[in-house]
Write an enzyme that holds these catalytic residues in place. Sequence first.
Site, PDB file in Angstrom:
ATOM      1  CE  LYS A  92       0.035   5.297  -1.821  1.00 32.48           C
ATOM      2  NZ  LYS A  92      -0.955   4.665  -2.590  1.00 32.48           N
ATOM      3  CD1 TRP A 144      -8.126   2.985  -1.827  1.00 34.71           C
ATOM      4  CD2 TRP A 144      -9.677   4.168  -2.907  1.00 34.71           C
ATOM      5  NE1 TRP A 144      -8.023   4.287  -1.409  1.00 34.71           N
ATOM      6  CE2 TRP A 144      -8.961   5.043  -2.050  1.00 34.71           C
ATOM      7  CE3 TRP A 144     -10.701   4.691  -3.696  1.00 34.71           C
ATOM      8  CZ2 TRP A 144      -9.229   6.404  -1.963  1.00 34.71           C
ATOM      9  CZ3 TRP A 144     -10.968   6.059  -3.601  1.00 34.71           C
ATOM     10  CH2 TRP A 144     -10.241   6.899  -2.745  1.00 34.71           C
ATOM     11  CB  SER A 153      -0.917  -0.068   1.217  1.00 35.20           C
ATOM     12  OG  SER A 153      -2.117   0.561   0.919  1.00 35.20           O
ATOM     13  CG  HIS A 172      -5.538  -2.893   0.570  1.00 32.33           C
ATOM     14  ND1 HIS A 172      -4.769  -2.643  -0.544  1.00 32.33           N
ATOM     15  CD2 HIS A 172      -5.056  -2.071   1.547  1.00 32.33           C
ATOM     16  CE1 HIS A 172      -3.879  -1.713  -0.261  1.00 32.33           C
ATOM     17  NE2 HIS A 172      -4.024  -1.353   1.002  1.00 32.33           N
TER      18      HIS A 172
HETATM   19  C1  GTR Z   1      -5.478   4.349   1.750  1.00 30.84           C
HETATM   20  C2  GTR Z   1      -4.886   5.205   0.668  1.00 30.84           C
HETATM   21  C3  GTR Z   1      -4.116   4.350  -0.287  1.00 30.84           C
HETATM   22  C4  GTR Z   1      -3.231   3.320   0.401  1.00 30.84           C
HETATM   23  C5  GTR Z   1      -3.774   2.807   1.728  1.00 30.84           C
HETATM   24  C6  GTR Z   1      -2.766   2.188   2.697  1.00 30.84           C
HETATM   25  O1  GTR Z   1      -6.264   5.042   2.634  1.00 30.84           O
HETATM   26  O2  GTR Z   1      -5.947   5.868   0.026  1.00 30.84           O
HETATM   27  O3  GTR Z   1      -3.374   5.165  -1.176  1.00 30.84           O
HETATM   28  O4  GTR Z   1      -1.946   3.765   0.507  1.00 30.84           O
HETATM   29  O5  GTR Z   1      -4.403   3.794   2.457  1.00 30.84           O
HETATM   30  O6  GTR Z   1      -1.600   2.548   2.744  1.00 30.84           O
HETATM   31  O7  GTR Z   1      -3.203   1.357   3.470  1.00 30.84           O
END
Ligand code: GTR
Length: 424
Positions: A265, A352, A261, A403
């Site tokens: 990045k 998402w 997540s 996720h």
């Molecule tokens: C979310 C965000 C994503 C992702 C995620 C995470 O809220 O919108 O970009 O990075 O968090 O890191 O769990």
Amino acid sequence: MTRNRTFPALFLAFLTLGTVRVQSQNAANYDEAKVPRFTLPEVLTCQDGTMVTTRRQWEKKRRPEVLRLISEQEYGVTPDEKVKTTYEVLATDPQALGGKATSQQVMFTFSGQGREVKALLAAYVPNNRKGRVPVFIEYNFQGNHNVLEGQDLMRSPAFTRPLHPHDPLPRWAEGGHVAPWPLEQIIDRGYALVTMCFEDIYPDYPEGEPLGVTALFPETGDAGSRWQAIGAWAWGSSRIADWVVRQPWANRKQLAIAGLSRLGKAALWAGAQDERFQVVISNESGCGGAALSKRAYGETVAFITKTFPHWFCRNFSQYANNEQAMPFDQHMLTALVAPRHLYVASAEEDNWADQKGEYLSAYYASPVYALYGLKGLSSPEMPAVNQPVMTERVAYHIRSGSHNQLPYDWSCYLDFCDKAFGRQ
Ligand code: GTR
């Protein structure tokens, strides 16, 4: 105690924030028919119009150009200055995991500008090894002691801080957000695992800056391209690598970096900048990670820069609702990993993060692999769920479920690392 008294108010704030986020997620575009028409900048066309046809041109001209563009427009510029770093081994257990591994806990202290930042590293090294071993490096969300279940580990320094003003339940209290890691499987497969809590390096909220590593550097350069959290996390990964390559058990030519997540990045950005990472793994990194921004599917630049103003450099916000003006996209980030090994992974229920956008950015890195005579992903069509594709340098899978980073993902990554490091 303060924590208990303020908890109800904080909890309400958390619910409100959570509701806003869910509403935005619901309002996002998930319809392929509504993805705007877009043209991706050609990864091999230089800003002056020259077409790159050789590795030399890529390495000497276009690669530095792309790196600069992404630094200045997205994650911010990583300073060249060094900060003083010391390491203190706080604990060693030669019989960890029932004798299978040796564990170490090492406190990193970074200092500069009259400040200090402390970060606690945990390392597990297989005892059953011949020579040096490959090393898997990944930040954890919830502290070393939470992610490595059943291990008696110290609390990461981030845990001594007050609760976040904007995210009142710290990530490590969210419970179940991130699956525990299959440490034993990693060790059994002959890999060392090295981890650190990402919030030790830079606290994950807008006012966290004075407590993070960016505050250790003099403030120079243009404010719009100043680095923030993702830049700092990427920088921290390189500092972990500095320590790893000095260890007598580590194979310095076999370093893999991964992240889930927001940390996916950061892993991509670390892998783009630091060529010691031979395998770079993005686990559901989504917007501002592997996903193409110009598709504006799922999370968008507008949402991410507003909700997480402390992640990217300020210049990135100019592309909110204006992705088509971007002179780059995330396929140029993945291309910076070439000719090294790249793994991009998505989850079926994680719209998402825009699974197709994640796949396509790995696919569109192929021209750079081709310059090296290597095969990247060959089809613009995504593979079926739970059917990983692995070419000699680029891999992708979409896992069933939501996720997270699950044992399935880990075992795919280790398979790919085995291939990359000639362990099959
Ligand atoms: C979310 C965000 C994503 C992702 C995620 C995470 O809220 O919108 O970009 O990075 O968090 O890191 O769990």
